[in-house]
Motif scaffolding. Structure first.
Motif, PDB file in Angstrom:
ATOM      1  N   GLU A 132     -54.230 -90.554  36.260  1.00  0.00           N
ATOM      2  CA  GLU A 132     -53.387 -89.491  36.807  1.00  0.00           C
ATOM      3  C   GLU A 132     -51.992 -90.012  37.156  1.00  0.00           C
ATOM      4  OE1 GLU A 132     -56.437 -90.275  37.682  1.00  0.00           O
ATOM      5  OE2 GLU A 132     -57.618 -88.540  37.044  1.00  0.00           O
ATOM      6  N   MET A 133     -51.824 -91.333  37.214  1.00  0.00           N
ATOM      7  CA  MET A 133     -50.528 -91.961  37.487  1.00  0.00           C
ATOM      8  C   MET A 133     -49.953 -92.626  36.240  1.00  0.00           C
ATOM      9  SD  MET A 133     -48.869 -92.352  40.356  1.00  0.00           S
ATOM     10  CE  MET A 133     -48.155 -93.995  40.443  1.00  0.00           C
ATOM     11  N   ASN A 134     -50.825 -93.264  35.456  1.00  0.00           N
ATOM     12  CA  ASN A 134     -50.363 -94.247  34.460  1.00  0.00           C
ATOM     13  C   ASN A 134     -50.847 -93.968  33.049  1.00  0.00           C
ATOM     14  OD1 ASN A 134     -49.148 -95.786  36.422  1.00  0.00           O
ATOM     15  ND2 ASN A 134     -50.929 -97.071  36.763  1.00  0.00           N
ATOM     16  N   ARG A 135     -51.064 -92.731  32.690  1.00  0.00           N
ATOM     17  CA  ARG A 135     -51.724 -92.432  31.413  1.00  0.00           C
ATOM     18  C   ARG A 135     -51.005 -93.068  30.213  1.00  0.00           C
ATOM     19  NH1 ARG A 135     -52.702 -87.598  32.552  1.00  0.00           N
ATOM     20  NH2 ARG A 135     -54.941 -87.698  32.788  1.00  0.00           N
ATOM     21  N   GLU A 136     -49.688 -92.969  30.195  1.00  0.00           N
ATOM     22  CA  GLU A 136     -48.969 -93.463  29.002  1.00  0.00           C
ATOM     23  C   GLU A 136     -49.090 -94.977  28.861  1.00  0.00           C
ATOM     24  OE1 GLU A 136     -44.988 -91.918  28.933  1.00  0.00           O
ATOM     25  OE2 GLU A 136     -45.794 -89.882  29.100  1.00  0.00           O
ATOM     26  N   LEU A 159     -51.365 -88.600  46.396  1.00  0.00           N
ATOM     27  CA  LEU A 159     -50.389 -88.577  45.285  1.00  0.00           C
ATOM     28  C   LEU A 159     -49.397 -87.403  45.326  1.00  0.00           C
ATOM     29  CD1 LEU A 159     -49.399 -89.633  42.469  1.00  0.00           C
ATOM     30  CD2 LEU A 159     -51.349 -88.494  41.452  1.00  0.00           C
ATOM     31  N   PRO A 160     -49.853 -86.141  45.386  1.00  0.00           N
ATOM     32  CA  PRO A 160     -48.869 -85.047  45.329  1.00  0.00           C
ATOM     33  C   PRO A 160     -47.889 -85.083  46.500  1.00  0.00           C
ATOM     34  CG  PRO A 160     -51.096 -84.231  44.918  1.00  0.00           C
ATOM     35  CD  PRO A 160     -51.238 -85.638  45.404  1.00  0.00           C
ATOM     36  N   LEU A 161     -48.376 -85.469  47.678  1.00  0.00           N
ATOM     37  CA  LEU A 161     -47.511 -85.477  48.870  1.00  0.00           C
ATOM     38  C   LEU A 161     -46.442 -86.559  48.757  1.00  0.00           C
ATOM     39  CD1 LEU A 161     -50.342 -85.176  51.542  1.00  0.00           C
ATOM     40  CD2 LEU A 161     -48.699 -83.383  50.902  1.00  0.00           C
ATOM     41  N   LEU A 162     -46.827 -87.731  48.261  1.00  0.00           N
ATOM     42  CA  LEU A 162     -45.878 -88.846  48.193  1.00  0.00           C
ATOM     43  C   LEU A 162     -44.880 -88.648  47.062  1.00  0.00           C
ATOM     44  CD1 LEU A 162     -48.216 -91.853  49.026  1.00  0.00           C
ATOM     45  CD2 LEU A 162     -46.487 -90.805  50.483  1.00  0.00           C
ATOM     46  N   GLU A 163     -45.368 -88.196  45.923  1.00  0.00           N
ATOM     47  CA  GLU A 163     -44.437 -87.958  44.809  1.00  0.00           C
ATOM     48  C   GLU A 163     -43.369 -86.935  45.206  1.00  0.00           C
ATOM     49  OE1 GLU A 163     -46.877 -88.753  40.660  1.00  0.00           O
ATOM     50  OE2 GLU A 163     -46.588 -86.714  41.342  1.00  0.00           O
ATOM     51  N   ALA A 164     -43.779 -85.928  45.970  1.00  0.00           N
ATOM     52  CA  ALA A 164     -42.831 -84.872  46.356  1.00  0.00           C
ATOM     53  C   ALA A 164     -42.008 -85.272  47.579  1.00  0.00           C
ATOM     54  CB  ALA A 164     -43.590 -83.570  46.618  1.00  0.00           C
ATOM     55  N   GLY A 165     -42.318 -86.420  48.175  1.00  0.00           N
ATOM     56  CA  GLY A 165     -41.555 -86.897  49.339  1.00  0.00           C
ATOM     57  C   GLY A 165     -41.698 -86.001  50.549  1.00  0.00           C
ATOM     58  N   LEU A 166     -42.874 -85.375  50.725  1.00  0.00           N
ATOM     59  CA  LEU A 166     -43.030 -84.389  51.800  1.00  0.00           C
ATOM     60  C   LEU A 166     -43.464 -84.975  53.134  1.00  0.00           C
ATOM     61  CD1 LEU A 166     -44.735 -81.274  50.169  1.00  0.00           C
ATOM     62  CD2 LEU A 166     -42.330 -81.741  50.578  1.00  0.00           C
ATOM     63  N   VAL A 167     -43.969 -86.233  53.102  1.00  0.00           N
ATOM     64  CA  VAL A 167     -44.533 -86.777  54.341  1.00  0.00           C
ATOM     65  C   VAL A 167     -43.824 -88.057  54.760  1.00  0.00           C
ATOM     66  CG1 VAL A 167     -46.816 -85.755  54.015  1.00  0.00           C
ATOM     67  CG2 VAL A 167     -46.346 -88.012  53.030  1.00  0.00           C
ATOM     68  N   LEU A 256     -48.324 -76.267  50.353  1.00  0.00           N
ATOM     69  CA  LEU A 256     -49.158 -77.429  50.023  1.00  0.00           C
ATOM     70  C   LEU A 256     -50.227 -77.112  48.984  1.00  0.00           C
ATOM     71  CD1 LEU A 256     -49.532 -78.948  53.594  1.00  0.00           C
ATOM     72  CD2 LEU A 256     -48.078 -79.744  51.729  1.00  0.00           C
ATOM     73  N   GLN A 257     -50.865 -75.949  49.135  1.00  0.00           N
ATOM     74  CA  GLN A 257     -51.922 -75.594  48.175  1.00  0.00           C
ATOM     75  C   GLN A 257     -51.354 -75.516  46.754  1.00  0.00           C
ATOM     76  OE1 GLN A 257     -55.177 -75.306  48.814  1.00  0.00           O
ATOM     77  NE2 GLN A 257     -55.770 -74.650  46.766  1.00  0.00           N
ATOM     78  N   ARG A 263     -49.718 -80.014  40.641  1.00  0.00           N
ATOM     79  CA  ARG A 263     -49.727 -81.437  40.257  1.00  0.00           C
ATOM     80  C   ARG A 263     -50.950 -81.781  39.408  1.00  0.00           C
ATOM     81  NH1 ARG A 263     -50.172 -85.510  38.309  1.00  0.00           N
ATOM     82  NH2 ARG A 263     -49.261 -87.556  38.813  1.00  0.00           N
ATOM     83  N   TYR A 264     -52.067 -81.116  39.731  1.00  0.00           N
ATOM     84  CA  TYR A 264     -53.306 -81.471  39.026  1.00  0.00           C
ATOM     85  C   TYR A 264     -53.731 -80.425  37.988  1.00  0.00           C
ATOM     86  CZ  TYR A 264     -53.835 -85.417  42.220  1.00  0.00           C
ATOM     87  OH  TYR A 264     -53.644 -86.603  42.900  1.00  0.00           O
ATOM     88  N   ALA A 265     -52.849 -79.486  37.680  1.00  0.00           N
ATOM     89  CA  ALA A 265     -53.223 -78.390  36.763  1.00  0.00           C
ATOM     90  C   ALA A 265     -53.724 -78.915  35.418  1.00  0.00           C
ATOM     91  CB  ALA A 265     -52.030 -77.466  36.557  1.00  0.00           C
ATOM     92  N   ASN A 266     -53.141 -80.007  34.923  1.00  0.00           N
ATOM     93  CA  ASN A 266     -53.536 -80.519  33.604  1.00  0.00           C
ATOM     94  C   ASN A 266     -54.408 -81.758  33.673  1.00  0.00           C
ATOM     95  OD1 ASN A 266     -52.070 -78.501  32.265  1.00  0.00           O
ATOM     96  ND2 ASN A 266     -50.178 -79.637  32.698  1.00  0.00           N
ATOM     97  N   GLU A 267     -54.944 -82.030  34.838  1.00  0.00           N
ATOM     98  CA  GLU A 267     -55.798 -83.217  34.972  1.00  0.00           C
ATOM     99  C   GLU A 267     -57.256 -82.813  34.796  1.00  0.00           C
ATOM    100  OE1 GLU A 267     -55.128 -86.179  34.898  1.00  0.00           O
ATOM    101  OE2 GLU A 267     -52.970 -86.128  35.218  1.00  0.00           O
ATOM    102  N   PRO A 268     -57.920 -83.361  33.769  1.00  0.00           N
ATOM    103  CA  PRO A 268     -59.293 -82.925  33.503  1.00  0.00           C
ATOM    104  C   PRO A 268     -60.291 -83.334  34.576  1.00  0.00           C
ATOM    105  CG  PRO A 268     -58.663 -84.749  32.030  1.00  0.00           C
ATOM    106  CD  PRO A 268     -57.428 -84.332  32.768  1.00  0.00           C
TER     107      PRO A 268
END
Ligand code: NDP
Ligand code: X2W
Length: 343
Positions: A132-136, A159-167, A256-257, A263-268
């Protein structure tokens, strides 16, 4: 079809790899090692594999492992780093389920694992296997360091909170619980039924070896070092990790929801539950999935994330097969669609 070997086939992550790989349409199992059980048919030790795996355990031997296209190490920390350079030189891809290649800084490895790193040059090319972080990077890697079980649950939750810099990333808290299979199959007094059942305790509070691994991953997500308090607990159940994560929001938000869902919409293998949910460890037992719920209690400025995985599947063998699929160009979910076992 690729030829696959497993070093450490008698352990709990080894047998979980076998359960998954026995049904993988692109895998032919070639070698399954055990020093203590060499010669014994695998299904004699693990009757769930009878009719699915007809190999016997063999002694670890580099010559037979180099006949494989990909080798999994399901061995204690410090074993893989002794053998990986030779396998890579022979053109074999490697997924290490232990921690040998997880910490990028060899000094940190020495500090937390108490041994010198045997192949620092190879360490530099290892890719941390959190898809979810390093696929490529995983897709191009020869060597993947499969994340630890607690680190998987905690990193996916933050992950979603830190990537978005919300916390405020100086005060992150991860309060985690694990089932006893997390300690492996080796005989230890602390894992006995009478020592674990009907009781509950924290451990490793002054500093658990997963702390530097989680900090390393969270720092990458947020772009700067993080402050983290991580407290693991042992729960009297066989499988499962439940991580309860706390962080302080910089600006309280209602979004938040939707942030987590997008963030995870395309994560299987990450399932964001509907608002207000409380995920259970049994809802992921045997399945390669992380189920996550995000809360903001009383609409205050603290965000609480609940993240559950099966430590042996998304926390180990399932994620390792997910990484193999990515490394080999297979569909990422190949062999990984089993539904969790309930009740
Ligand atoms: N249990 C879990 O939930 C998780 C575990 N992990 C990691 O995965 C790895 C395996 O864990 P787990 O399956 O629980 O461990 P176990 O203790 O259950 O099994 C270890 C396996 O490694 C083999 N082994 C031990 N020493 C050596 C050696 N020197 N050379 C070759 N093989 C060896 C053992 O067989 P034999 O001695 O017969 O050779 C056994 O098959 C560990 O590094 C662990 O930290 C990661 C995430 C989660
Ligand atoms: C319950 C229990 O003992 N859990 C283990 C962690 C699981 C594990 O195997 O650690 P890696 O993912 O780093 O390999 C522990 O706390 O040491």
């Amino acid at each position: 079809m690729i030829k696959v070997g497993i070093v450490g086939g008698t352990g709990y992550t080894g047998v979980e790899l076998l359960r998954i790989l026995a049904k993988h349409p692109q895998v032919s199992l070639q070698v399954i090692t055990s020093r203590s059980e060499a010669g014994m048919p695998v299904a004699d030790m693990y009757p769930n594999l009878r009719g699915h795996v007809d190999l016997a355990f063999s002694n670890p031997d580099v010559a037979s492992l180099t006949q494989c296209d990909l080798v999994f190490f399901a061995t204690p920390n410090g074993v893989a780093m002794q053998q990986v350079p030779e396998l890579l030189d022979a053109g074999v891809k490697v997924v290490d389920l232990a921690a040998d290649f997880r910490l990028q800084d060899p000094a940190q490895w020495q500090q937390w694992y108490g041994m010198e790193h045997a192949c620092e040059a190879v360490l530099a090319e290892a890719v941390y296997g959190l898809p979810e972080m390093n696929r490529e990077a995983i897709a191009k890697a020869r060597l993947v360091a499969n994340p630890g079980c607690y680190p998987t649950a905690v990193q996916l939750g933050f992950l979603p909170l830190l990537e978005a810099g919300l916390v405020d990333n100086r005060y992150l808290v991860a309060d985690c619980k694990s089932g006893v299979s997390g300690a492996g199959r080796g005989a230890k007094v602390a894992s006995l039924l009478c020592e674990t059942s009907e009781s509950f305790r924290a451990y490793g509070v002054p500093g658990h070896r997963h702390l530097p691994e989680i900090r390393q991953g969270l720092a990458k997500m947020s772009g700067r070092p993080v402050g983290l308090t991580f407290v693991p607990h042992l729960v009297p159940m066989i499988r499962g990790i439940h991580a309860t994560l706390y962080a302080r929001l910089k600006d309280p938000t209602d979004q938040l929801q939707s942030l987590f869902e997008q963030r995870y919409a395309n994560e299987p293998f990450v399932d964001v539950l509907p608002a207000g949910s409380h995920p259970e460890t049994r809802s992921v037992r045997g399945a390669n999935v992380c189920r996550i719920a995000v809360h903001r209690p009383q609409n205050d400025d603290t965000v609480v994330v609940l993240s559950v995985i099966d430590n042996l599947v998304k926390g180990a063998a399932g994620q390792a097969v997910q990484n193999m699929n990515i490394m080999c160009g297979f569909a990422e979910n190949l062999g990984l669609d089993s539904v969790a076992l309930m009740p």
